[in-house]
Design a protein around this motif. Structure first.
Motif, PDB file in Angstrom:
ATOM      1  N   ASN A   1      -1.886  -5.362 -12.479  1.00 19.28           N
ATOM      2  CA  ASN A   1      -1.115  -4.189 -12.905  1.00 19.28           C
ATOM      3  C   ASN A   1      -0.156  -3.824 -11.777  1.00 19.28           C
ATOM      4  OD1 ASN A   1      -0.157  -1.595 -13.610  1.00 19.28           O
ATOM      5  ND2 ASN A   1      -2.017  -1.173 -14.782  1.00 19.28           N
ATOM      6  N   VAL A   2       1.034  -4.390 -11.812  1.00 24.82           N
ATOM      7  CA  VAL A   2       2.009  -4.236 -10.731  1.00 24.82           C
ATOM      8  C   VAL A   2       2.408  -2.780 -10.551  1.00 24.82           C
ATOM      9  CG1 VAL A   2       4.325  -4.876  -9.954  1.00 24.82           C
ATOM     10  CG2 VAL A   2       2.854  -6.584 -11.041  1.00 24.82           C
ATOM     11  N   LYS A   3       2.592  -2.081 -11.651  1.00 23.24           N
ATOM     12  CA  LYS A   3       3.005  -0.680 -11.570  1.00 23.24           C
ATOM     13  C   LYS A   3       1.967   0.148 -10.818  1.00 23.24           C
ATOM     14  CE  LYS A   3       4.144   3.309 -14.492  1.00 23.24           C
ATOM     15  NZ  LYS A   3       4.331   3.783 -15.883  1.00 23.24           N
ATOM     16  N   ARG A   4       0.702  -0.082 -11.111  1.00 16.42           N
ATOM     17  CA  ARG A   4      -0.349   0.689 -10.450  1.00 16.42           C
ATOM     18  C   ARG A   4      -0.388   0.384  -8.951  1.00 16.42           C
ATOM     19  NH1 ARG A   4      -5.999   0.004 -13.216  1.00 16.42           N
ATOM     20  NH2 ARG A   4      -4.740   0.936 -14.890  1.00 16.42           N
ATOM     21  N   VAL A   5      -0.144  -0.859  -8.583  1.00 17.52           N
ATOM     22  CA  VAL A   5      -0.136  -1.235  -7.167  1.00 17.52           C
ATOM     23  C   VAL A   5       0.972  -0.496  -6.432  1.00 17.52           C
ATOM     24  CG1 VAL A   5       0.277  -3.137  -5.555  1.00 17.52           C
ATOM     25  CG2 VAL A   5      -1.200  -3.483  -7.543  1.00 17.52           C
ATOM     26  N   TYR A   6       2.161  -0.472  -7.013  1.00 16.01           N
ATOM     27  CA  TYR A   6       3.274   0.247  -6.382  1.00 16.01           C
ATOM     28  C   TYR A   6       2.967   1.737  -6.252  1.00 16.01           C
ATOM     29  CZ  TYR A   6       6.638  -3.613  -6.441  1.00 16.01           C
ATOM     30  OH  TYR A   6       7.304  -4.786  -6.200  1.00 16.01           O
ATOM     31  N   LEU A   7       2.450   2.335  -7.319  1.00 16.33           N
ATOM     32  CA  LEU A   7       2.141   3.765  -7.278  1.00 16.33           C
ATOM     33  C   LEU A   7       1.135   4.075  -6.171  1.00 16.33           C
ATOM     34  CD1 LEU A   7       1.890   4.656 -11.083  1.00 16.33           C
ATOM     35  CD2 LEU A   7       3.690   5.352  -9.504  1.00 16.33           C
ATOM     36  N   SER A   8       0.091   3.255  -6.064  1.00 14.53           N
ATOM     37  CA  SER A   8      -0.932   3.509  -5.048  1.00 14.53           C
ATOM     38  C   SER A   8      -0.357   3.412  -3.641  1.00 14.53           C
ATOM     39  CB  SER A   8      -2.088   2.514  -5.211  1.00 14.53           C
ATOM     40  OG  SER A   8      -1.668   1.186  -4.945  1.00 14.53           O
ATOM     41  N   ALA A   9       0.527   2.441  -3.426  1.00 16.59           N
ATOM     42  CA  ALA A   9       1.109   2.263  -2.090  1.00 16.59           C
ATOM     43  C   ALA A   9       1.988   3.448  -1.710  1.00 16.59           C
ATOM     44  CB  ALA A   9       1.913   0.967  -2.035  1.00 16.59           C
ATOM     45  N   PHE A  10       2.830   3.909  -2.624  1.00 19.14           N
ATOM     46  CA  PHE A  10       3.707   5.042  -2.319  1.00 19.14           C
ATOM     47  C   PHE A  10       2.909   6.330  -2.116  1.00 19.14           C
ATOM     48  CE2 PHE A  10       7.186   2.408  -4.131  1.00 19.14           C
ATOM     49  CZ  PHE A  10       8.108   2.561  -3.111  1.00 19.14           C
ATOM     50  N   VAL A  11       1.864   6.515  -2.913  1.00 15.70           N
ATOM     51  CA  VAL A  11       1.031   7.714  -2.750  1.00 15.70           C
ATOM     52  C   VAL A  11       0.350   7.707  -1.384  1.00 15.70           C
ATOM     53  CG1 VAL A  11      -1.061   8.868  -3.552  1.00 15.70           C
ATOM     54  CG2 VAL A  11       0.658   8.123  -5.209  1.00 15.70           C
ATOM     55  N   LEU A  12      -0.226   6.577  -1.004  1.00 20.31           N
ATOM     56  CA  LEU A  12      -0.903   6.493   0.287  1.00 20.31           C
ATOM     57  C   LEU A  12       0.080   6.642   1.444  1.00 20.31           C
ATOM     58  CD1 LEU A  12      -3.466   3.622  -0.395  1.00 20.31           C
ATOM     59  CD2 LEU A  12      -3.949   6.052  -0.051  1.00 20.31           C
ATOM     60  N   THR A  13       1.274   6.103   1.286  1.00 23.48           N
ATOM     61  CA  THR A  13       2.281   6.259   2.334  1.00 23.48           C
ATOM     62  C   THR A  13       2.654   7.719   2.520  1.00 23.48           C
ATOM     63  OG1 THR A  13       3.182   4.062   1.881  1.00 23.48           O
ATOM     64  CG2 THR A  13       4.602   5.594   3.071  1.00 23.48           C
ATOM     65  N   GLY A  14       2.852   8.439   1.411  1.00 26.50           N
ATOM     66  CA  GLY A  14       3.153   9.863   1.503  1.00 26.50           C
ATOM     67  C   GLY A  14       2.000  10.653   2.095  1.00 26.50           C
ATOM     68  N   LEU A  15       0.774  10.301   1.705  1.00 31.17           N
ATOM     69  CA  LEU A  15      -0.398  10.996   2.222  1.00 31.17           C
ATOM     70  C   LEU A  15      -0.542  10.794   3.729  1.00 31.17           C
ATOM     71  CD1 LEU A  15      -3.056  12.553   1.759  1.00 31.17           C
ATOM     72  CD2 LEU A  15      -4.147  10.347   1.268  1.00 31.17           C
ATOM     73  N   LEU A  16      -0.341   9.561   4.196  1.00 30.57           N
ATOM     74  CA  LEU A  16      -0.453   9.286   5.623  1.00 30.57           C
ATOM     75  C   LEU A  16       0.676   9.927   6.414  1.00 30.57           C
ATOM     76  CD1 LEU A  16      -1.593   5.559   5.395  1.00 30.57           C
ATOM     77  CD2 LEU A  16      -2.931   7.465   6.308  1.00 30.57           C
ATOM     78  N   ALA A  17       1.869   9.996   5.816  1.00 30.11           N
ATOM     79  CA  ALA A  17       2.972  10.680   6.490  1.00 30.11           C
ATOM     80  C   ALA A  17       2.663  12.158   6.665  1.00 30.11           C
ATOM     81  CB  ALA A  17       4.268  10.489   5.698  1.00 30.11           C
ATOM     82  N   ALA A  18       2.120  12.788   5.618  1.00 31.53           N
ATOM     83  CA  ALA A  18       1.754  14.196   5.710  1.00 31.53           C
ATOM     84  C   ALA A  18       0.627  14.415   6.710  1.00 31.53           C
ATOM     85  CB  ALA A  18       1.347  14.713   4.329  1.00 31.53           C
ATOM     86  N   THR A  19      -0.341  13.492   6.746  1.00 34.30           N
ATOM     87  CA  THR A  19      -1.426  13.590   7.718  1.00 34.30           C
ATOM     88  C   THR A  19      -0.888  13.503   9.136  1.00 34.30           C
ATOM     89  OG1 THR A  19      -2.942  12.549   6.138  1.00 34.30           O
ATOM     90  CG2 THR A  19      -3.624  12.597   8.447  1.00 34.30           C
ATOM     91  N   GLY A  20       0.074  12.604   9.344  1.00 32.69           N
ATOM     92  CA  GLY A  20       0.711  12.506  10.650  1.00 32.69           C
ATOM     93  C   GLY A  20       1.416  13.794  11.038  1.00 32.69           C
ATOM     94  N   GLY A  21       2.009  14.481  10.061  1.00 30.25           N
ATOM     95  CA  GLY A  21       2.646  15.761  10.339  1.00 30.25           C
ATOM     96  C   GLY A  21       1.654  16.821  10.765  1.00 30.25           C
ATOM     97  N   VAL A  22       0.491  16.837  10.116  1.00 36.70           N
ATOM     98  CA  VAL A  22      -0.561  17.796  10.498  1.00 36.70           C
ATOM     99  C   VAL A  22      -1.060  17.506  11.912  1.00 36.70           C
ATOM    100  CG1 VAL A  22      -2.898  18.578   9.972  1.00 36.70           C
ATOM    101  CG2 VAL A  22      -1.269  18.202   8.110  1.00 36.70           C
ATOM    102  N   LEU A  23      -1.258  16.230  12.238  1.00 38.36           N
ATOM    103  CA  LEU A  23      -1.712  15.866  13.579  1.00 38.36           C
ATOM    104  C   LEU A  23      -0.662  16.232  14.629  1.00 38.36           C
ATOM    105  CD1 LEU A  23      -3.340  12.366  12.922  1.00 38.36           C
ATOM    106  CD2 LEU A  23      -4.475  14.582  13.184  1.00 38.36           C
ATOM    107  N   SER A  24       0.606  16.028  14.280  1.00 41.51           N
ATOM    108  CA  SER A  24       1.678  16.389  15.213  1.00 41.51           C
ATOM    109  C   SER A  24       1.713  17.887  15.461  1.00 41.51           C
ATOM    110  CB  SER A  24       3.025  15.909  14.662  1.00 41.51           C
ATOM    111  OG  SER A  24       4.085  16.293  15.512  1.00 41.51           O
ATOM    112  N   ALA A  25       1.530  18.676  14.400  1.00 37.58           N
ATOM    113  CA  ALA A  25       1.500  20.134  14.560  1.00 37.58           C
ATOM    114  C   ALA A  25       0.322  20.559  15.423  1.00 37.58           C
ATOM    115  CB  ALA A  25       1.428  20.800  13.182  1.00 37.58           C
ATOM    116  N   ALA A  26      -0.824  19.902  15.245  1.00 40.46           N
ATOM    117  CA  ALA A  26      -1.989  20.217  16.071  1.00 40.46           C
ATOM    118  C   ALA A  26      -1.740  19.862  17.522  1.00 40.46           C
ATOM    119  CB  ALA A  26      -3.210  19.468  15.545  1.00 40.46           C
TER     120      ALA A  26
END
Length: 432
Positions: free
Chosen positions: A316-341
């Protein structure tokens, strides 16, 4: 980023096709097996030489680069390799390294996310506004900030898979839009100071592993490497493929154990290993397990190697792409929280400057291919150590940002050149 890439999840084809390699390199053919298990250490050395000659360099260029960087900066300033400076270096690597881990995921698919810096800054702004200005509990504020990145990643994935908009374009638009939203949230105030002495700020500035715990982590890490290699050897032996001998596995584990114990001992001479960096390392290990030991990871590499072949294999190619973009956004936001800390503030400058470029450069310098289908979660760890070492070393020499940008750019260009040459070598050996 890649050619002839269609994100649409079309129907299953009439004829089967082989999926792309799950780890960036094809399994050994039946007629060209070399049983490393029979050759012991000598066989392992020979196999390593053959892989290097065929373009499978692995982390070798990055490790050599780190050694060269350490030698040069230590010669120029003896402070560079002191335990105090290395502890600070690790602290400063955690936030951008976490963002870079998300970049690794989209690069494996042959795509890109240019907005990770803006997403990290936006999550930092959400954290400050919700926690300090709105009085939310810190846990809920952190959760909302991280959720914002995941939702934005899902939006990217939907636009990419449904409308076929190139990831370069959709994330470039997001870079500008979410930077504007960050400025709007912080308003004329410009920055929000996070309460000093709270658990989050203490975590980002003053929390370290107790010495005993650091040593335990070192032993566990070496043990996991050995057990993982042993399981992989058994699987390959059952499949009648080449495998690594137990002798080599033991030597590798012992070498890593000594290295980890020495690193823990040396860092413990100062404050020790930062918990924030340890959190980043744990995220890398989990991501590596997901990429190498799960069907999702195999599907990621398959799609990155060839979208059409992956679709024909029933993925399911579509699901693979969706999961990758979601995880990338989640990790970017996590990095922002760590930077603020780490900085104890949410400001309009968060996520700007060289954050975006360093996150992408770290993934590429660490060994993740820009062409898709090849990469490792450890690329983020190795790459950010290279970039942060350069930045830290130049700061100790009291040099401006100009040489840092130029040197980092040169290292990035060299990494891409090595990747291109290695890819050409793999093609010539029939392994691409």
């Amino acid at each position: 980023m890649t050619q002839e890439r269609s994100p649409q999840s079309a129907a299953t084809p009439a004829q089967p096709a082989r999926s792309a390699p799950s780890s960036g390199a094809t399994l050994d053919r039946q007629d060209s097996r070399v049983s490393v298990g029979q050759g012991g250490v000598r066989g392992a050395v020979g196999d390593f030489g053959r892989r290097v000659r065929s373009g499978d360099l692995g982390p070798l260029p990055v490790v050599v680069g780190l050694v060269i960087i350490a030698v040069i900066f230590q010669a120029l300033n003896p402070v560079f390799l002191t335990s105090t400076n290395l502890v600070n270096l690790l602290y400063d690597s955690a936030a951008v390294g976490t963002i870079s881990l998300g970049i690794v995921l989209v690069l494996i698919l042959g795509e890109i996310d240019l907005s990770v810096g803006s997403l990290s800054g936006l999550s930092s702004a959400f954290l400050g506004v919700l926690w300090v200005n709105q009085g939310w509990p810190v846990v809920l504020a952190i959760g909302a900030a991280m959720l914002s990145g995941a939702v934005i990643g899902l939006l990217y994935g939907i636009v990419f898979t449904r409308f076929g908009m190139p990831s370069f374009v959709v994330t470039l638009a997001g870079l500008l839009a979410f930077l504007g939203l960050q400025l709007q949230l912080l308003g004329s105030q410009g920055s929000i100071n996070l309460p000093y002495g709270t658990a989050l700020v203490t975590f980002g500035q003053q929390q370290f592993l107790p010495p005993v715990v650091a040593y335990v982590f070192a032993v566990v890490a070496a043990g996991v490497v050995f057990l993982t290699g042993l399981l992989n050897t058994r699987e390959r032996r059952k499949a009648n493929l080449s495998y690594t001998s137990t002798q080599v596995l033991v030597l590798r584990a012992v070498a890593l154990l000594v290295l980890f114990l020495l690193a823990a001992w040396y860092l413990n001479r100062d404050n020790g290993v930062p918990w924030m960096f340890m959190l980043f390392v744990i995220a890398v290990v989990v991501a590596n397990y997901a990429l190498t030991r799960t069907s999702w990871g195999r599907h990621m590499f398959a799609v990155g190697g060839s979208v059409e072949a992956a679709r024909r294999a029933g993925i399911n190619v579509k699901r693979v792409y969706l999961s990758a973009f979601v995880l990338t956004g989640l990790l970017a936001a996590t990095g922002g929280v760590l930077s603020a800390a780490r900085l104890a503030s949410s400001s309009q400058s968060a996520g700007t400057g060289d954050v975006n470029l360093n996150a992408i450069a770290a993934a590429v310098i660490g060994g993740t291919s820009l062409f898709g289908g090849r990469g490792s979660a450890y690329s983020a760890l190795l790459g950010i150590l290279v970039i942060q070492s350069i930045s830290n070393g130049l700061t100790l020499l009291n040099l401006s940002s100009a040489p840092r940008f130029m040197i980092t750019g040169g290292v990035l260009a060299l990494a891409v050149l090595i990747d291109s040459l290695a890819r050409r070598s793999r093609v010539s050996h029939g392994r691409a």
